[in-house]
Design a protein around this motif. Sequence first.
Motif, PDB file in Angstrom:
ATOM      1  N   MET A  74       0.844  -1.086   0.030  1.00 21.06           N
ATOM      2  CA  MET A  74      -0.036   0.082   0.035  1.00 21.06           C
ATOM      3  C   MET A  74       0.610   1.236   0.135  1.00 21.06           C
ATOM      4  SD  MET A  74      -3.064   1.248   2.414  1.00 21.06           S
ATOM      5  CE  MET A  74      -4.072   2.453   1.465  1.00 21.06           C
ATOM      6  N   GLN A  75       0.451   2.207  -0.588  1.00 24.93           N
ATOM      7  CA  GLN A  75       1.253   3.620  -0.877  1.00 24.93           C
ATOM      8  C   GLN A  75       0.612   4.501  -0.008  1.00 24.93           C
ATOM      9  OE1 GLN A  75       3.553   3.217  -3.437  1.00 24.93           O
ATOM     10  NE2 GLN A  75       4.206   5.483  -3.321  1.00 24.93           N
ATOM     11  N   LEU A  76       1.311   5.206   0.773  1.00 22.45           N
ATOM     12  CA  LEU A  76       0.968   6.413   1.622  1.00 22.45           C
ATOM     13  C   LEU A  76       1.692   7.659   1.105  1.00 22.45           C
ATOM     14  CD1 LEU A  76       1.158   5.120   5.403  1.00 22.45           C
ATOM     15  CD2 LEU A  76      -0.927   5.116   3.914  1.00 22.45           C
ATOM     16  N   HIS A  77       1.085   8.867   1.106  1.00 22.87           N
ATOM     17  CA  HIS A  77       1.631  10.164   0.443  1.00 22.87           C
ATOM     18  C   HIS A  77       1.825  10.795   2.028  1.00 22.87           C
ATOM     19  CE1 HIS A  77       1.717   9.145  -3.625  1.00 22.87           C
ATOM     20  NE2 HIS A  77       0.602   8.413  -3.284  1.00 22.87           N
ATOM     21  N   ILE A  78       2.897  11.358   2.029  1.00 22.70           N
ATOM     22  CA  ILE A  78       3.230  12.102   3.214  1.00 22.70           C
ATOM     23  C   ILE A  78       4.035  13.463   2.972  1.00 22.70           C
ATOM     24  CG2 ILE A  78       4.426  12.107   5.563  1.00 22.70           C
ATOM     25  CD1 ILE A  78       4.423   8.975   5.322  1.00 22.70           C
ATOM     26  N   LYS A  79       3.097  14.748   3.684  1.00 24.20           N
ATOM     27  CA  LYS A  79       3.549  15.984   3.576  1.00 24.20           C
ATOM     28  C   LYS A  79       4.654  16.471   4.672  1.00 24.20           C
ATOM     29  CE  LYS A  79       1.411  20.424   3.666  1.00 24.20           C
ATOM     30  NZ  LYS A  79       0.126  21.261   3.717  1.00 24.20           N
ATOM     31  N   ASN A  80       5.480  17.096   4.124  1.00 25.36           N
ATOM     32  CA  ASN A  80       6.418  17.707   4.814  1.00 25.36           C
ATOM     33  C   ASN A  80       7.875  16.724   4.928  1.00 25.36           C
ATOM     34  OD1 ASN A  80       5.462  20.030   5.049  1.00 25.36           O
ATOM     35  ND2 ASN A  80       4.514  19.497   6.914  1.00 25.36           N
ATOM     36  N   MET A  81       7.883  15.877   4.043  1.00 25.31           N
ATOM     37  CA  MET A  81       9.343  14.917   4.315  1.00 25.31           C
ATOM     38  C   MET A  81      10.269  15.661   3.286  1.00 25.31           C
ATOM     39  SD  MET A  81       7.969  11.318   4.096  1.00 25.31           S
ATOM     40  CE  MET A  81       9.567  10.304   4.087  1.00 25.31           C
ATOM     41  N   VAL A  82      11.250  16.215   3.665  1.00 28.37           N
ATOM     42  CA  VAL A  82      12.082  17.157   3.024  1.00 28.37           C
ATOM     43  C   VAL A  82      13.565  16.787   2.854  1.00 28.37           C
ATOM     44  CG1 VAL A  82      10.886  18.986   2.913  1.00 28.37           C
ATOM     45  CG2 VAL A  82      12.314  18.892   4.672  1.00 28.37           C
ATOM     46  N   CYS A  83      14.016  15.606   3.894  1.00 26.72           N
ATOM     47  CA  CYS A  83      15.347  15.008   3.947  1.00 26.72           C
ATOM     48  C   CYS A  83      15.624  14.009   4.436  1.00 26.72           C
ATOM     49  CB  CYS A  83      15.909  16.112   4.906  1.00 26.72           C
ATOM     50  SG  CYS A  83      15.264  15.871   6.566  1.00 26.72           S
ATOM     51  N   ASN A  84      16.667  13.342   4.484  1.00 26.25           N
ATOM     52  CA  ASN A  84      16.971  11.965   4.718  1.00 26.25           C
ATOM     53  C   ASN A  84      16.416  11.565   6.149  1.00 26.25           C
ATOM     54  OD1 ASN A  84      17.826  11.177   2.269  1.00 26.25           O
ATOM     55  ND2 ASN A  84      19.912  11.741   2.767  1.00 26.25           N
ATOM     56  N   ARG A  85      16.776  12.653   7.107  1.00 29.69           N
ATOM     57  CA  ARG A  85      16.349  12.339   8.166  1.00 29.69           C
ATOM     58  C   ARG A  85      14.774  12.171   8.490  1.00 29.69           C
ATOM     59  NH1 ARG A  85      18.848  17.319  10.884  1.00 29.69           N
ATOM     60  NH2 ARG A  85      20.258  16.817   9.194  1.00 29.69           N
ATOM     61  N   CYS A  86      14.090  12.990   7.704  1.00 24.88           N
ATOM     62  CA  CYS A  86      12.611  12.766   7.634  1.00 24.88           C
ATOM     63  C   CYS A  86      12.128  11.443   7.126  1.00 24.88           C
ATOM     64  CB  CYS A  86      11.961  13.705   6.490  1.00 24.88           C
ATOM     65  SG  CYS A  86      12.246  15.380   7.056  1.00 24.88           S
ATOM     66  N   LYS A  87      13.127  10.891   6.198  1.00 22.23           N
ATOM     67  CA  LYS A  87      12.844   9.312   5.972  1.00 22.23           C
ATOM     68  C   LYS A  87      13.052   8.548   7.081  1.00 22.23           C
ATOM     69  CE  LYS A  87      15.106   8.635   2.134  1.00 22.23           C
ATOM     70  NZ  LYS A  87      15.711   8.727   0.811  1.00 22.23           N
ATOM     71  N   MET A  88      14.118   8.698   8.062  1.00 20.24           N
ATOM     72  CA  MET A  88      14.286   7.792   8.707  1.00 20.24           C
ATOM     73  C   MET A  88      13.368   8.009  10.104  1.00 20.24           C
ATOM     74  SD  MET A  88      18.556   8.070   9.185  1.00 20.24           S
ATOM     75  CE  MET A  88      18.677   9.485  10.115  1.00 20.24           C
ATOM     76  N   VAL A  89      12.793   9.262  10.417  1.00 22.32           N
ATOM     77  CA  VAL A  89      11.924   9.235  11.362  1.00 22.32           C
ATOM     78  C   VAL A  89      10.592   8.537  10.994  1.00 22.32           C
ATOM     79  CG1 VAL A  89      10.400  11.135  12.507  1.00 22.32           C
ATOM     80  CG2 VAL A  89      12.662  11.438  12.459  1.00 22.32           C
ATOM     81  N   VAL A  90      10.114   8.869   9.874  1.00 20.20           N
ATOM     82  CA  VAL A  90       8.838   8.405   9.324  1.00 20.20           C
ATOM     83  C   VAL A  90       9.061   6.703   9.170  1.00 20.20           C
ATOM     84  CG1 VAL A  90       7.231   7.845   7.244  1.00 20.20           C
ATOM     85  CG2 VAL A  90       8.079  10.135   7.889  1.00 20.20           C
ATOM     86  N   LYS A  91       9.893   6.296   8.946  1.00 28.74           N
ATOM     87  CA  LYS A  91      10.142   4.888   8.982  1.00 28.74           C
ATOM     88  C   LYS A  91      10.274   4.257  10.174  1.00 28.74           C
ATOM     89  CE  LYS A  91      13.006   1.085   7.378  1.00 28.74           C
ATOM     90  NZ  LYS A  91      14.085   0.423   7.568  1.00 28.74           N
TER      91      LYS A  91
END
Length: 186
Positions: free
Chosen positions: A1-18
């Motif tokens: 399933m695909q989710l679209h997430i607002k305000n992810m702007v950097c690699n740190r954002c990706k780590m936090v979301v994961k």
Amino acid sequence: MQLHIKNMVCNRCKMVVKAELEKLGFKPLLVELGEVTLSENITADDKIKIAEQLSHFGFGLLEDKKTQIAEQIKTAIINLVHYTVEPLKINLSAYLSEQLKQEYTGLSSIFSEVENQTIEKYFIAQKIEKAKEMLTYGELTLSEIAAQLNYSSVAHLSAQFKRVTGITPSVYKSGSTDSRKTLDEV
């Protein structure tokens, strides 16, 4: 399933979301700027839990297709301006059309409707934030910064910098009160 997430702007954002998705018991297969692919389908209740958890970090789930497209445009521009090593010598409309696989006129219309500003204004704002970053580091001359950001001249960069920030690059560099913004605030 695909989710679209607002305000992810950097690699740190990706780590936090994961990490936050994993805390909730989900298995992200892929985490990219603005998009997450989960290994399983989720319920409406799961979406609410995810939205609540991510909101603590300034992120939000995007349900509306137009908002998703606007966020994809912002992500593409942020990648181009802030994470591309080569100087910005590219036609923005062609770049966005290629990245999003859509005609630029449609993208421009959707972006203006959702964000209440033009793609060009957003692009300029991102370039000015990148110029602020470069000025703060002090490793490049204004001429080198202008070339890196594909300005035709230092005068053009300075005029646009002043129009956006209200001060000149030299005043900014000397420690003005106009501070940098985070990428999601631009």
